[in-house]
Design a protein around this motif. Structure first.
Motif, PDB file in Angstrom:
ATOM      1  N   LYS A  44      24.424  25.331  67.571  1.00  0.00           N
ATOM      2  CA  LYS A  44      25.533  26.396  67.435  1.00  0.00           C
ATOM      3  C   LYS A  44      25.123  27.671  66.840  1.00  0.00           C
ATOM      4  N   TRP A  45      23.859  28.047  66.382  1.00  0.00           N
ATOM      5  CA  TRP A  45      23.561  29.322  65.974  1.00  0.00           C
ATOM      6  C   TRP A  45      22.872  30.047  66.994  1.00  0.00           C
ATOM      7  N   GLN A  46      22.657  29.265  68.011  1.00  0.00           N
ATOM      8  CA  GLN A  46      21.807  29.944  69.317  1.00  0.00           C
ATOM      9  C   GLN A  46      22.533  30.121  70.659  1.00  0.00           C
ATOM     10  N   GLU A  47      23.614  29.036  70.628  1.00  0.00           N
ATOM     11  CA  GLU A  47      24.325  28.839  72.019  1.00  0.00           C
ATOM     12  C   GLU A  47      24.909  30.216  72.564  1.00  0.00           C
ATOM     13  N   LYS A  48      24.683  30.245  73.664  1.00  0.00           N
ATOM     14  CA  LYS A  48      25.376  31.383  74.355  1.00  0.00           C
ATOM     15  C   LYS A  48      26.914  31.248  74.632  1.00  0.00           C
ATOM     16  N   THR A  49      27.530  32.537  74.744  1.00  0.00           N
ATOM     17  CA  THR A  49      28.830  32.568  75.098  1.00  0.00           C
ATOM     18  C   THR A  49      28.959  32.405  76.692  1.00  0.00           C
ATOM     19  N   THR A  50      30.134  31.820  76.958  1.00  0.00           N
ATOM     20  CA  THR A  50      30.586  32.251  78.351  1.00  0.00           C
ATOM     21  C   THR A  50      30.341  33.368  79.124  1.00  0.00           C
ATOM     22  N   LYS A  51      30.696  34.541  78.422  1.00  0.00           N
ATOM     23  CA  LYS A  51      30.495  35.958  78.819  1.00  0.00           C
ATOM     24  C   LYS A  51      28.891  36.170  79.063  1.00  0.00           C
ATOM     25  N   GLN A  52      28.219  35.831  78.048  1.00  0.00           N
ATOM     26  CA  GLN A  52      26.720  36.045  78.304  1.00  0.00           C
ATOM     27  C   GLN A  52      26.161  35.127  79.351  1.00  0.00           C
ATOM     28  N   ILE A  53      26.389  33.953  79.543  1.00  0.00           N
ATOM     29  CA  ILE A  53      25.894  33.293  80.779  1.00  0.00           C
ATOM     30  C   ILE A  53      26.488  33.891  82.045  1.00  0.00           C
ATOM     31  N   LYS A  54      27.419  34.473  82.083  1.00  0.00           N
ATOM     32  CA  LYS A  54      27.760  35.244  83.187  1.00  0.00           C
ATOM     33  C   LYS A  54      27.101  36.487  83.414  1.00  0.00           C
ATOM     34  N   SER A  55      27.029  37.265  82.391  1.00  0.00           N
ATOM     35  CA  SER A  55      26.217  38.693  82.433  1.00  0.00           C
ATOM     36  C   SER A  55      24.786  38.546  82.632  1.00  0.00           C
ATOM     37  N   GLU A  56      24.202  37.725  81.948  1.00  0.00           N
ATOM     38  CA  GLU A  56      22.743  37.258  81.983  1.00  0.00           C
ATOM     39  C   GLU A  56      22.453  36.711  83.106  1.00  0.00           C
ATOM     40  N   ASN A  57      23.137  35.801  83.756  1.00  0.00           N
ATOM     41  CA  ASN A  57      22.898  34.835  84.742  1.00  0.00           C
ATOM     42  C   ASN A  57      21.553  33.793  84.025  1.00  0.00           C
ATOM     43  N   ILE A  58      22.011  33.196  83.138  1.00  0.00           N
ATOM     44  CA  ILE A  58      21.130  32.373  82.351  1.00  0.00           C
ATOM     45  C   ILE A  58      21.899  31.301  82.108  1.00  0.00           C
ATOM     46  N   ILE A  59      21.515  29.841  82.374  1.00  0.00           N
ATOM     47  CA  ILE A  59      22.028  28.599  82.198  1.00  0.00           C
ATOM     48  C   ILE A  59      21.123  28.040  80.942  1.00  0.00           C
ATOM     49  N   PRO A  60      21.923  27.953  79.769  1.00  0.00           N
ATOM     50  CA  PRO A  60      21.500  27.139  78.836  1.00  0.00           C
ATOM     51  C   PRO A  60      21.184  25.812  79.108  1.00  0.00           C
ATOM     52  N   PHE A  61      20.164  24.979  78.722  1.00  0.00           N
ATOM     53  CA  PHE A  61      20.172  23.400  79.075  1.00  0.00           C
ATOM     54  C   PHE A  61      19.384  22.742  77.924  1.00  0.00           C
ATOM     55  N   ASP A  62      20.220  22.194  77.122  1.00  0.00           N
ATOM     56  CA  ASP A  62      19.660  21.511  75.753  1.00  0.00           C
ATOM     57  C   ASP A  62      18.744  20.271  76.250  1.00  0.00           C
ATOM     58  N   ILE A  63      17.297  20.363  75.593  1.00  0.00           N
ATOM     59  CA  ILE A  63      16.400  19.274  75.685  1.00  0.00           C
ATOM     60  C   ILE A  63      16.170  18.730  74.496  1.00  0.00           C
ATOM     61  N   SER A  64      17.178  18.574  73.453  1.00  0.00           N
ATOM     62  CA  SER A  64      16.979  17.789  72.169  1.00  0.00           C
ATOM     63  C   SER A  64      16.389  16.463  72.399  1.00  0.00           C
ATOM     64  N   GLU A  65      16.911  15.852  73.536  1.00  0.00           N
ATOM     65  CA  GLU A  65      16.516  14.421  73.988  1.00  0.00           C
ATOM     66  C   GLU A  65      16.798  14.466  75.565  1.00  0.00           C
ATOM     67  N   LEU A  66      15.581  13.973  75.946  1.00  0.00           N
ATOM     68  CA  LEU A  66      15.439  13.956  77.503  1.00  0.00           C
ATOM     69  C   LEU A  66      15.484  12.381  78.099  1.00  0.00           C
ATOM     70  N   SER A  67      16.366  11.669  78.088  1.00  0.00           N
ATOM     71  CA  SER A  67      16.716  10.569  78.636  1.00  0.00           C
ATOM     72  C   SER A  67      16.628  10.752  80.097  1.00  0.00           C
ATOM     73  N   ASP A  68      16.615   9.500  80.866  1.00  0.00           N
ATOM     74  CA  ASP A  68      16.861   9.613  82.208  1.00  0.00           C
ATOM     75  C   ASP A  68      17.997  10.285  82.820  1.00  0.00           C
ATOM     76  N   ASP A  69      19.087   9.836  81.999  1.00  0.00           N
ATOM     77  CA  ASP A  69      20.438  10.743  82.417  1.00  0.00           C
ATOM     78  C   ASP A  69      20.204  12.019  82.257  1.00  0.00           C
ATOM     79  N   LYS A  70      19.750  12.574  81.237  1.00  0.00           N
ATOM     80  CA  LYS A  70      19.762  13.981  80.892  1.00  0.00           C
ATOM     81  C   LYS A  70      18.716  14.999  82.149  1.00  0.00           C
ATOM     82  N   LEU A  71      17.654  14.006  82.575  1.00  0.00           N
ATOM     83  CA  LEU A  71      16.584  14.496  83.404  1.00  0.00           C
ATOM     84  C   LEU A  71      17.373  14.609  84.672  1.00  0.00           C
ATOM     85  N   GLU A  72      18.201  13.493  85.066  1.00  0.00           N
ATOM     86  CA  GLU A  72      18.712  13.506  86.241  1.00  0.00           C
ATOM     87  C   GLU A  72      19.742  14.769  86.272  1.00  0.00           C
ATOM     88  N   GLU A  73      20.500  15.032  85.075  1.00  0.00           N
ATOM     89  CA  GLU A  73      21.315  16.160  85.091  1.00  0.00           C
ATOM     90  C   GLU A  73      20.563  17.421  85.501  1.00  0.00           C
TER      91      GLU A  73
END
Length: 442
Positions: free
Chosen positions: A155-184
Motif C-alpha cells: 500500500k505504500w508503493q502501489e501506483k495509482t491508475t493515473k500513474q500506470i497510464k502516464s508512465e506506461n508501467i504495469i505493477p505486478f506483485d511477486i510476493s508469492e509466485l505460485s503456478d497460477d501467479k506465474l501463468e497470470e
C-alpha cells in the motif's frame, strides 16, 4: 512502433522543457559524464564533491567539526550510524526548500534487518528519474515503452491508475509466485506487448523455469533488467533462451539510486558493470581496514552521493562488496565493477576463512535440472545448509551427493553440508529471495 509510447515520451519531454528541464538537464549531464573520458568529467565531478561536502559541513550538526573539504577527513558511515545520528544529519527544510523543493522520504525495505528512511529533496528525486531514463536507454529500453515492474508491491508503493497510464508501467506483485501467479504473468507478457521486465534476479530464475514448460511463443520483450541480487549465469542463460530477450544486471539501492549497470552487448564470461560516475563518488576499501583496495581484491564499496541535499550521504558503506578492475575499452578511464557479491552477509567463506563467490554455488547447481529452487546458508566456519525444492518426488539427499562433493572441493573437505528438502523458500520483507545467506559472519 508503439505510438502510445512515442506520444507519452514526447508529451513528457515537452512538459519538462516548459518547466525548465528539471529532468532534461541532469539527463544531459549524466550522458556527458558517462560517455566522455574521465578527464573531461573530472572538473564537474570534483566540483560536485566539493559542493556536497561543504554543504554538509554548513548544514549538518554531525559534520560541524569537520574542518576540511577533503573526503578522507569525513567518517565512514553505515546504516546504523545514519539512524543513530539521523537528526544531526538531516537538513532542516527551510535550508533546502528555496533551492531544492520539497522533501520526500525514501524508505528502504530493511531486507538485512535494518529499515532506513532517507529524506531526499526534489532535485535528488528528479536526478533519479533522469538516471532511470538514461540507463534504460543505453540497454535498449526507451522511456515510456511498456514495462512490467516485478516487485513486492504494498500500500505504500502501489501506483495509482493515473500513474500506470502516464508512465506506461504495469505493477505486478511477486510476493508469492505460485503456478497460477506465474501463468497470470505469462499471459500479461504476451497480451500487454511489454518491452521490458524489471525485477529481482531471483524472480527471473523462477519465471524462466516456468516458461520452459509453458512457452511464450510470441513476445515483444527486448530486455529484462535484474536488480537487488546477484544475477547467476544459469538465470542469464535461461532468460535469453526461453524469454528470448537480453537480460542485464543493475546495481542500485533505495537510499541513492542507480549505482552501476551492465551494458549490451556483454561478453558471456565477463559481465562487468559500469559505475554511475555522474551521480556518485566511489571508494573501494579493504575488507579489514579503511585503506584503498587493490584491483582484483575483494573490497567494500563506499558511496558518496553528489545530489542529496536533504540528507547528505557521504562515505556510505552500505554493506556491498565486490571486485574492481582496471578501466576497460568502454569505461572511459573509470574503474569497472568486475564482480558484485552483494551484502557481506551474502558472501560465504571456505573452511579456511577465504571469501567464496556466490556464483560458484550457482554454477555447480545449475547442472542439476531436478532442483527447482535452492538456498545456501553458512551457519559456522565449517557448517553449511543447502535447502532445495525438488521438481519431483526424488530424494534430495540421494540426488545431491554429487554436487555436495563438488561443493566440498571449493569449501574444503572438512565442510559439513546438510541437505534440507523443503516445500518453500520464503521471501524477505523486501520481496527478494536470497540464494546465499551468511549467518556466521554477521
Amino acid at each position: 512502433m508503439d505510438i502510445n509510447a512515442l506520444f507519452l515520451r514526447k508529451k513528457f519531454w515537452f512538459y519538462d522543457f516548459i518547466f525548465g528541464s528539471p529532468i532534461g538537464k541532469p539527463y544531459k549531464e549524466i550522458e556527458y559524464i558517462s560517455e566522455h573520458s574521465c578527464i573531461e568529467g573530472q572538473v564537474i565531478r570534483e566540483q560536485k564533491l566539493k559542493d556536497i561536502l561543504n554543504f554538509a559541513i554548513k548544514n549538518c550538526p554531525f559534520y560541524y567539526t569537520v574542518k576540511s573539504d577533503n573526503l578522507s577527513d569525513f567518517p565512514i558511515m553505515n546504516k546504523s550510524k545514519y539512524i543513530d545520528s539521523y537528526n544531526q544529519i538531516r537538513v532542516p527544510e527551510d535550508k533546502i526548500n528555496h533551492q531544492n523543493g520539497t522533501v520526500h522520504i525514501q524508505r528502504t525495505s530493511g531486507s538485512t534487518g535494518t529499515p532506513f528512511a532517507v529524506p531526499q529533496d526534489t532535485m535528488k528525486r528528479q536526478r533519479r528519474i533522469a538516471e532511470l531514463k538514461y540507463f534504460g536507454r543505453i540497454v535498449g529500453f526507451n522511456t515510456h515503452e511498456k514495462l512490467i515492474h516485478l516487485r513486492a508491491w504494498n500500500k505504500w508503493q502501489e501506483k495509482t491508475t493515473k500513474q500506470i497510464k502516464s508512465e506506461n508501467i504495469i505493477p505486478f506483485d511477486i510476493s508469492e509466485l505460485s503456478d497460477d501467479k506465474l501463468e497470470e504473468l505469462r499471459k500479461l507478457i504476451i497480451e500487454s506487448n511489454a518491452i521490458c521486465l524489471r525485477g529481482y534476479a531471483s524472480s527471473f530464475d523462477i519465471i524462466a523455469k516456468y516458461v520452459i514448460e509453458h512457452p511464450i511463443e510470441h513476445s515483444s520483450l527486448k530486455i529484462c533488467i535484474a536488480g537487488s541480487e546477484a544475477l547467476h549465469d544459469d538465470v542469464r542463460a535461461l532468460v535469453k533462451k526461453y524469454l528470448n530477450c537480453e537480460i542485464i544486471s543493475q546495481y542500485a539501492n533505495e537510499e541513492c539510486g542507480i549505482l552501476a549497470q551492465e551494458r549490451i552487448p556483454t561478453k558471456e564470461s565477463d559481465n562487468v558493470m559500469y559505475f554511475n560516475n555522474a551521480g556518485y563518488y566511489f571508494e573501494f576499501l579493504k575488507m579489514d581496514s579503511d585503506e584503498p583496495a587493490e584491483f582484483g581484491e575483494l573490497c567494500r564499496i563506499v558511496i558518496t552521493d553528489f545530489h542529496n541535499h536533504a540528507f547528505p550521504i557521504i562515505r556510505y558503506d552500505n554493506g556491498d562488496v565486490g571486485i574492481i578492475s582496471k578501466p576497460d575499452e568502454f569505461s572511459n578511464g573509470y574503474p569497472v565493477l568486475q564482480k558484485l557479491y552483494g551484502r557481506r552477509l551474502d558472501v560465504c567463506y571456505t573452511t579456511d576463512n577465504i571469501p567464496l563467490s556466490p556464483m560458484v554455488i550457482g554454477r555447480i547447481l545449475k547442472h542439476y535440472e531436478d532442483i527447482s529452487q535452492w538456498q545456501f546458508i553458512q551457519k559456522s566456519q565449517n557448517e553449511y545448509i543447502l535447502k532445495v525444492i525438488m521438481r519431483n518426488e526424488k530424494s534430495a539427499v540421494d540426488y545431491l551427493q554429487s554436487p555436495i562433493g563438488i561443493l566440498k572441493k571449493h569449501l574444503g573437505q572438512s565442510a559439513i553440508i546438510s541437505i534440507e528438502q523443503v516445500n518453500d523458500i520464503p521471501v524477505l520483507n523486501s520481496g527478494k529471495r536470497k540464494s546465499v545467506i551468511n549467518e556466521w559472519k554477521k
